[in-house]
Design a protein around this motif. Structure first.
Motif, short mmCIF file in Angstrom:
data_model
loop_
_atom_site.label_atom_id
_atom_site.label_comp_id
_atom_site.label_asym_id
_atom_site.label_seq_id
_atom_site.Cartn_x
_atom_site.Cartn_y
_atom_site.Cartn_z
N LEU A 136 0.83 -1.20 0.00
CA LEU A 136 0.00 0.00 0.00
C LEU A 136 0.87 1.26 0.00
O LEU A 136 0.57 2.24 -0.70
N ASP A 137 1.94 1.24 0.77
CA ASP A 137 2.86 2.37 0.82
C ASP A 137 3.48 2.62 -0.55
O ASP A 137 3.60 3.76 -1.01
N HIS A 138 3.85 1.54 -1.22
CA HIS A 138 4.46 1.69 -2.54
C HIS A 138 3.45 2.25 -3.54
O HIS A 138 3.80 3.05 -4.40
N ALA A 139 2.20 1.83 -3.41
CA ALA A 139 1.17 2.30 -4.32
C ALA A 139 0.92 3.80 -4.18
O ALA A 139 0.77 4.50 -5.19
N VAL A 140 0.90 4.32 -2.96
CA VAL A 140 0.68 5.76 -2.81
C VAL A 140 1.88 6.54 -3.33
O VAL A 140 1.74 7.61 -3.93
N GLY A 141 3.08 5.98 -3.12
CA GLY A 141 4.28 6.65 -3.63
C GLY A 141 4.29 6.71 -5.14
O GLY A 141 4.62 7.74 -5.75
N ARG A 142 3.92 5.60 -5.77
CA ARG A 142 3.89 5.57 -7.23
C ARG A 142 2.77 6.48 -7.76
O ARG A 142 2.91 7.13 -8.79
N ALA A 143 1.64 6.57 -7.05
CA ALA A 143 0.52 7.40 -7.49
C ALA A 143 0.89 8.88 -7.51
O ALA A 143 0.61 9.59 -8.48
N VAL A 144 1.52 9.37 -6.43
CA VAL A 144 1.85 10.80 -6.41
C VAL A 144 2.92 11.12 -7.44
O VAL A 144 2.94 12.20 -8.03
N ALA A 145 3.82 10.16 -7.67
CA ALA A 145 4.85 10.36 -8.69
C ALA A 145 4.22 10.45 -10.08
O ALA A 145 4.58 11.30 -10.89
N SER A 146 3.26 9.55 -10.35
CA SER A 146 2.60 9.56 -11.64
C SER A 146 1.82 10.84 -11.86
O SER A 146 1.61 11.28 -13.00
N ALA A 147 1.38 11.46 -10.77
CA ALA A 147 0.64 12.72 -10.85
C ALA A 147 1.58 13.93 -10.97
O ALA A 147 1.13 15.06 -11.00
N VAL A 168 -2.88 -16.12 -4.70
CA VAL A 168 -3.92 -15.70 -5.64
C VAL A 168 -3.61 -14.28 -6.10
O VAL A 168 -2.96 -13.51 -5.38
N PRO A 169 -4.07 -13.89 -7.30
CA PRO A 169 -3.82 -12.52 -7.78
C PRO A 169 -4.51 -11.49 -6.89
O PRO A 169 -5.69 -11.64 -6.54
N LEU A 170 -3.78 -10.48 -6.53
CA LEU A 170 -4.30 -9.35 -5.75
C LEU A 170 -4.12 -8.08 -6.56
O LEU A 170 -3.18 -7.97 -7.35
N HIS A 171 -4.99 -7.12 -6.36
CA HIS A 171 -4.88 -5.85 -7.05
C HIS A 171 -4.73 -4.72 -6.03
O HIS A 171 -5.46 -4.68 -5.03
N VAL A 172 -3.77 -3.87 -6.27
CA VAL A 172 -3.54 -2.71 -5.41
C VAL A 172 -3.68 -1.46 -6.25
O VAL A 172 -3.15 -1.37 -7.35
N GLU A 173 -4.44 -0.51 -5.74
CA GLU A 173 -4.67 0.74 -6.45
C GLU A 173 -4.30 1.90 -5.53
O GLU A 173 -4.66 1.91 -4.34
N GLY A 174 -3.58 2.86 -6.06
CA GLY A 174 -3.21 4.06 -5.31
C GLY A 174 -3.65 5.29 -6.06
O GLY A 174 -3.69 5.30 -7.30
N ARG A 175 -3.96 6.37 -5.34
CA ARG A 175 -4.37 7.59 -6.00
C ARG A 175 -3.99 8.81 -5.18
O ARG A 175 -3.96 8.77 -3.94
#
Length: 217
Positions: A136-147, A168-175
């Protein structure tokens, strides 16, 4: 260098960059993940673990000559920015990583898939909460960078809604939620199928050297 690249290369003035993750490195990391899982599940009475340890030691020794000074290595990421090949969360070249496979890196949100293994187990049959938080931490970091506002996490609040299964496949979304000068607010969630197993809210601080974006409500 694009602003999103700063999330991966902060502190490295001339980071090593390759056109794609080296196939040999990716394959080796995958085999080591399999080795770790096999070692954890091995029956001590059915196999010679000391002999196996000696063979692994020999392979390790064969990899040491010519070791580089840093593990940092980057490759282009579809959608912009760079993939950190040896990162412990997203890195396809790091045996510790699940790793994350990015499906979308958009203007204000990102989406990735991962599959944890028994090596990441905490409670029986479930992923350790620390690994859930790391993703989750990585997802928020990648999200702000993409923005366009790459930053470092100052605080991360994780809510665990259900046990996160492995295998099993998991999906993580950050924004990105909001920008206010150098302060960034972001959110992320982890899903197993249709079930949200964990969510996070985070406050990040814009990297030094990056101009604050216009305030976003």
């Amino acid at each position: 260098m694009d602003q999103p690249d700063l999330v991966a290369t902060a502190g490295l003035p001339n980071p090593p960059v390759v056109g794609e993750p080296p196939p040999g490195r990716v394959a080796l990391a995958a085999r080591i993940r399999e080795l770790v899982e096999a070692a954890l599940l091995a029956d001590d009475d059915a196999v010679d673990l000391l002999a196996a340890a000696a063979r692994v030691g020999a392979v390790t020794a064969s990899l040491r000559p010519g070791a580089r000074d840093t593990a940092a290595l980057f490759a282009p990421l579809a959608g912009g920015g760079r993939l950190s090949v040896n990162n412990p969360v997203e890195g396809v070249g790091n045996p510790l990583a699940p790793p994350l496979v990015w499906h979308r890196t958009g203007a204000d949100s990102v989406l990735a898939e991962c599959v944890f293994s028994v090596a990441h187990e905490g409670p029986p049959g479930r992923v350790h909460g620390g690994w859930v938080a790391a993703v989750l931490d990585h997802a928020v970091g990648r999200a702000v960078a993409s923005a366009g506002s790459p930053g470092m996490t100052a605080s991360l609040t994780v809510d665990y809604h259900a046990g996160t299964p492995y295998g099993v496949p998991l999906h993580v979304e950050g924004r990105l939620v909001r920008r206010d000068g150098r302060r960034l607010s972001a959110a992320a969630e982890l899903r197993a199928g249709d079930q949200v197993t964990a969510t996070a809210t985070a406050v990040l601080v814009l990297f030094r050297g990056v101009a604050p974006a216009r305030r976003q409500e």
